[in-house]
Design a protein around this motif. Structure first.
Motif, PDB file in Angstrom:
ATOM      1  N   THR A   1       1.375  -1.117   0.138  1.00  0.00           N
ATOM      2  CA  THR A   1      -0.028  -0.066  -0.350  1.00  0.00           C
ATOM      3  C   THR A   1       0.865   1.304  -0.238  1.00  0.00           C
ATOM      4  O   THR A   1       1.691   1.105   0.749  1.00  0.00           O
ATOM      5  N   ILE A   2       0.732   2.027  -1.201  1.00  0.00           N
ATOM      6  CA  ILE A   2       1.466   3.568  -0.698  1.00  0.00           C
ATOM      7  C   ILE A   2       0.226   4.280  -0.853  1.00  0.00           C
ATOM      8  O   ILE A   2      -0.482   4.515  -1.580  1.00  0.00           O
ATOM      9  N   ILE A   3       0.518   5.544   0.328  1.00  0.00           N
ATOM     10  CA  ILE A   3      -0.695   6.387   0.921  1.00  0.00           C
ATOM     11  C   ILE A   3       0.222   7.514   0.806  1.00  0.00           C
ATOM     12  O   ILE A   3       0.803   7.931   1.591  1.00  0.00           O
ATOM     13  N   GLY A   4      -0.770   8.793   0.836  1.00  0.00           N
ATOM     14  CA  GLY A   4      -0.181   9.730   0.996  1.00  0.00           C
ATOM     15  C   GLY A   4      -0.982  10.134   2.531  1.00  0.00           C
ATOM     16  O   GLY A   4      -1.743   9.975   2.799  1.00  0.00           O
ATOM     17  N   VAL A   5       0.021  11.306   3.291  1.00  0.00           N
ATOM     18  CA  VAL A   5      -0.210  11.292   4.539  1.00  0.00           C
ATOM     19  C   VAL A   5      -0.641  12.833   4.147  1.00  0.00           C
ATOM     20  O   VAL A   5      -0.619  13.616   3.700  1.00  0.00           O
TER      21      VAL A   5
ATOM     22  N   LEU B   1      -6.673   2.016  -7.305  1.00  0.00           N
ATOM     23  CA  LEU B   1      -6.188   3.292  -6.845  1.00  0.00           C
ATOM     24  C   LEU B   1      -7.571   3.726  -6.852  1.00  0.00           C
ATOM     25  O   LEU B   1      -8.396   3.893  -7.765  1.00  0.00           O
ATOM     26  N   ASP B   2      -7.108   4.569  -5.761  1.00  0.00           N
ATOM     27  CA  ASP B   2      -8.424   5.431  -5.148  1.00  0.00           C
ATOM     28  C   ASP B   2      -7.867   6.827  -4.632  1.00  0.00           C
ATOM     29  O   ASP B   2      -6.640   6.839  -3.941  1.00  0.00           O
ATOM     30  N   HIS B   3      -9.161   8.188  -5.017  1.00  0.00           N
ATOM     31  CA  HIS B   3      -8.544   9.013  -4.243  1.00  0.00           C
ATOM     32  C   HIS B   3      -6.931   9.923  -4.710  1.00  0.00           C
ATOM     33  O   HIS B   3      -6.344  10.789  -3.640  1.00  0.00           O
ATOM     34  N   ASN B   4      -6.825   9.410  -5.387  1.00  0.00           N
ATOM     35  CA  ASN B   4      -5.116   9.931  -6.603  1.00  0.00           C
ATOM     36  C   ASN B   4      -5.555  11.151  -7.339  1.00  0.00           C
ATOM     37  O   ASN B   4      -7.220  11.673  -8.046  1.00  0.00           O
ATOM     38  N   THR B   5      -5.114  12.547  -7.325  1.00  0.00           N
ATOM     39  CA  THR B   5      -5.193  13.573  -8.683  1.00  0.00           C
ATOM     40  C   THR B   5      -3.811  13.181  -9.482  1.00  0.00           C
ATOM     41  O   THR B   5      -2.826  13.210  -9.076  1.00  0.00           O
ATOM     42  N   PHE B   6      -4.138  12.622 -10.707  1.00  0.00           N
ATOM     43  CA  PHE B   6      -2.866  13.175 -11.713  1.00  0.00           C
ATOM     44  C   PHE B   6      -3.251  14.262 -12.294  1.00  0.00           C
ATOM     45  O   PHE B   6      -4.089  14.784 -13.236  1.00  0.00           O
ATOM     46  N   THR B   7      -1.881  15.043 -12.539  1.00  0.00           N
ATOM     47  CA  THR B   7      -2.038  16.181 -13.487  1.00  0.00           C
ATOM     48  C   THR B   7      -1.234  16.038 -14.253  1.00  0.00           C
ATOM     49  O   THR B   7       0.179  15.881 -13.432  1.00  0.00           O
ATOM     50  N   ASP B   8      -1.334  17.134 -15.333  1.00  0.00           N
ATOM     51  CA  ASP B   8       0.236  17.339 -15.889  1.00  0.00           C
ATOM     52  C   ASP B   8       0.737  18.921 -15.236  1.00  0.00           C
ATOM     53  O   ASP B   8       2.142  20.246 -15.388  1.00  0.00           O
TER      54      ASP B   8
ATOM     55  N   ASP C   1       0.735  -8.522  -7.956  1.00  0.00           N
ATOM     56  CA  ASP C   1      -0.018  -9.111  -6.904  1.00  0.00           C
ATOM     57  C   ASP C   1      -0.346  -8.139  -5.918  1.00  0.00           C
ATOM     58  O   ASP C   1      -0.051  -8.019  -5.501  1.00  0.00           O
ATOM     59  N   ASN C   2      -2.024  -7.823  -6.370  1.00  0.00           N
ATOM     60  CA  ASN C   2      -2.133  -6.764  -4.608  1.00  0.00           C
ATOM     61  C   ASN C   2      -1.399  -5.636  -4.093  1.00  0.00           C
ATOM     62  O   ASN C   2      -0.740  -5.563  -3.338  1.00  0.00           O
ATOM     63  N   VAL C   3      -1.663  -4.676  -5.420  1.00  0.00           N
ATOM     64  CA  VAL C   3      -1.473  -2.791  -4.341  1.00  0.00           C
ATOM     65  C   VAL C   3      -2.422  -2.236  -4.192  1.00  0.00           C
ATOM     66  O   VAL C   3      -3.399  -2.329  -5.509  1.00  0.00           O
ATOM     67  N   ILE C   4      -2.289  -1.283  -3.768  1.00  0.00           N
ATOM     68  CA  ILE C   4      -3.251  -0.128  -3.549  1.00  0.00           C
ATOM     69  C   ILE C   4      -2.286   1.009  -4.191  1.00  0.00           C
ATOM     70  O   ILE C   4      -1.100   1.417  -3.175  1.00  0.00           O
ATOM     71  N   VAL C   5      -2.785   2.097  -3.936  1.00  0.00           N
ATOM     72  CA  VAL C   5      -2.540   3.141  -4.269  1.00  0.00           C
ATOM     73  C   VAL C   5      -3.294   3.921  -3.795  1.00  0.00           C
ATOM     74  O   VAL C   5      -4.052   3.942  -5.119  1.00  0.00           O
ATOM     75  N   ARG C   6      -3.435   4.904  -2.846  1.00  0.00           N
ATOM     76  CA  ARG C   6      -4.310   6.507  -2.517  1.00  0.00           C
ATOM     77  C   ARG C   6      -4.271   8.101  -2.052  1.00  0.00           C
ATOM     78  O   ARG C   6      -2.389   7.902  -1.770  1.00  0.00           O
ATOM     79  N   ASN C   7      -4.860   8.666  -2.479  1.00  0.00           N
ATOM     80  CA  ASN C   7      -4.264  10.075  -1.315  1.00  0.00           C
ATOM     81  C   ASN C   7      -3.606  10.660  -1.940  1.00  0.00           C
ATOM     82  O   ASN C   7      -2.681  11.349  -1.389  1.00  0.00           O
ATOM     83  N   LEU C   8      -2.496  10.636  -3.444  1.00  0.00           N
ATOM     84  CA  LEU C   8      -1.820  11.043  -3.890  1.00  0.00           C
ATOM     85  C   LEU C   8      -1.651  12.042  -5.151  1.00  0.00           C
ATOM     86  O   LEU C   8      -2.600  11.679  -6.045  1.00  0.00           O
ATOM     87  N   THR C   9      -0.964  13.057  -5.058  1.00  0.00           N
ATOM     88  CA  THR C   9      -1.555  13.823  -6.356  1.00  0.00           C
ATOM     89  C   THR C   9      -0.213  13.150  -6.857  1.00  0.00           C
ATOM     90  O   THR C   9       1.099  13.793  -6.810  1.00  0.00           O
ATOM     91  N   PHE C  10       0.043  13.232  -7.780  1.00  0.00           N
ATOM     92  CA  PHE C  10       0.904  13.177  -9.439  1.00  0.00           C
ATOM     93  C   PHE C  10       1.190  14.565 -10.151  1.00  0.00           C
ATOM     94  O   PHE C  10       0.203  13.941 -10.995  1.00  0.00           O
ATOM     95  N   GLU C  11       2.088  14.123 -10.640  1.00  0.00           N
ATOM     96  CA  GLU C  11       2.640  15.558 -11.506  1.00  0.00           C
ATOM     97  C   GLU C  11       2.790  15.037 -12.334  1.00  0.00           C
ATOM     98  O   GLU C  11       4.094  14.308 -12.306  1.00  0.00           O
TER      99      GLU C  11
END
Length: 443
Positions: free
Chosen positions: A168-172, A235-242, A189-199
């Motif tokens: 699990t990778i999660i933003g604080v 993949l949950d509650h992330n923001t993907f932006t340029d 197998d079995n990965v969670i990515v949450r609460n992160l903003t990716f530029e």
């Protein structure tokens, strides 16, 4: 299976901070619906709810929820993040990200090979001098293209981070994320990515291909996140932006846009059982690709796989691919698509795809037709029911076929999604999604 419940109320978002570490894992059966969480606990221990999209299929998706205290890491630097990914010897792990981590903090110049000079590159390979008939693959190592290749290889090694299984990778908090990074979720197998903003990563060294099209083109690398041959990914509650490098600010060389971005999310090479929920995808061109090729060699590994669910995502100010689909059974429901004048299409109907697009809302500007919501790339059936455009019900297939007769679409994807939790009424989707999607809005 859970029977979808319909409701029209709008809930306000509540930001959940990181509570004290809880060492007991929480299994899927104990997980509440994301809109109605259990009593407060460390969100890093949360797992995907039962029936919540394709990632809940079979064994479900728990990420690193079972990690013991020794395998919970808090990182604030790119080097620290990569070290946490590599640590632990394969045990379940949780990686908490604090603040914004820049994968290329020293800038592009630090990645350039000795002797590389972009002005020299432009001078040698201009169409007037080089022409448009020969690509650059045979250029020697000491040529501008050879030095570009060395520079690109250095960036590739720098910005890519391999995510192991059971992680699990999660933003604080509200402001955690990555700049210029490319997450590689490959053959695990079995990965969670949450609460992160990716530029989105910026390709420091795009390649000029004189033979790409009739006028040549710039090609770039580095997707923000790649799910490659992996299974059970949430993949949950992330923001993907340029972010600070939008395509609109890019220069042109040789008469073509100097493209420095690839995709925001690619799901390819037999990847399977993926759920993308409550994310924001914004300010990008070629956004999401499911299945990367029509070729028969690729199709052998993709047929029967690429099962993906998208729900409650905000797709805002994108050009295309939200997503473009090949082969997969893709369920897209309760998403909000907000377009501007650059809009090309949302759903790309590709080879042997079986897309179900239901209960979605589109907000289109004046002069942009709902016929553009669907784009036919190959002959494949599609289900598109109960969608609304600017608050009014629209049969997306019918309007597409009426206005774009050369791309007639067939209705009926041939399967019915069952892995859904709550399905919101379509008219309520814009308010619900706009208030709840994206990083910093875990509920």
């Amino acid at each position: 299976m859970n029977t979808p419940r319909w409701h029209a109320h709008v809930t306000s978002s509540v930001v959940v901070g990181c509570a004290a570490l809880v060492l007991t894992a929480v299994g899927p059966a104990a997980q509440a619906h994301p809109r109605h969480p259990a009593p407060p606990r460390d969100p890093a221990r949360q797992t995907l709810a039962a029936h919540d999209g394709w990632a809940s299929y079979g064994t479900g998706t728990t990420g690193g929820a079972a990690a013991d205290a020794e395998h919970v890491y808090t990182v604030t630097t790119w080097a620290g993040f990569k070290a946490a990914l590599a640590a632990g010897g394969g045990a379940p792990k949780i990686i908490k990200v604090k603040g914004t981590i820049d994968a290329v903090s020293e800038g592009c110049a630090a990645l350039a090979a000795p002797g590389y000079d972009f002005d020299a590159y432009l001078a040698k390979y201009s169409p007037e001098k080089w022409g448009l008939d020969t690509d650059l693959s045979a250029e020697p190592a000491d040529s501008p293209e050879g030095l570009r290749r060395v520079s690109a290889a250095d960036q590739d090694k720098t910005v890519k981070a391999d995510v192991p299984a059971n992680t699990t990778i999660i933003g604080v908090g509200r402001n955690a994320g990555f700049k210029g990074a490319s997450l590689q979720i490959k053959a695990v197998d079995n990965v969670i990515v949450r609460n992160l903003t990716f530029e989105s990563p910026v390709d420091c060294f795009p390649q000029w291909d004189p033979t790409d099209g009739s006028t040549g083109n710039w090609n770039s690398e580095y997707d923000t996140a790649v799910v490659y041959g992996s299974t059970h990914v949430w993949l949950d509650h992330n923001t993907f932006t340029d972010g600070s490098h939008p395509d609109s600010a890019a220069p042109t060389y040789f008469g073509m846009l100097y493209q420095q971005h690839d995709g925001e999310l690619d799901i390819v090479r037999g990847a399977d059982h993926v759920t993308a929920s409550w994310n924001v995808f914004t300010e990008h061109d070629k956004t999401i690709l499911i299945g990367n090729s029509d070729s028969e060699s690729t199709a052998v590994g993709d047929r029967g796989h690429l099962k993906v669910t998208f729900h409650h995502n905000l797709f805002s100010h994108l050009v295309e691919r939200a997503p473009r689909v090949r082969f997969g059974q893709v369920d897209s429901y309760n998403n909000h698509f907000v377009a501007n004048g650059d809009y090309a299409y949302s759903f790309g109907i590709g080879k042997e795809s079986q897309l179900v697009a239901e209960h979605n809302a589109f907000t289109l500007p004046a002069g942009v037709s709902a016929a553009k919501a669907l784009k036919k790339w190959s002959e494949a059936p599609v289900t598109a029911a109960d969608n609304q455009v600017n608050g009014k019900p629209v049969d997306l297939i019918a309007v597409h076929n009426a206005e774009i007769p050369g791309e007639t679409l067939r209705s009926g994807a041939g399967w019915t999604p069952t892995l859904r939790t709550e399905v919101d009424r379509t008219r309520a989707v814009p308010a619900i999604v706009d208030h709840g999607a994206g990083a910093g809005r875990l509920r």
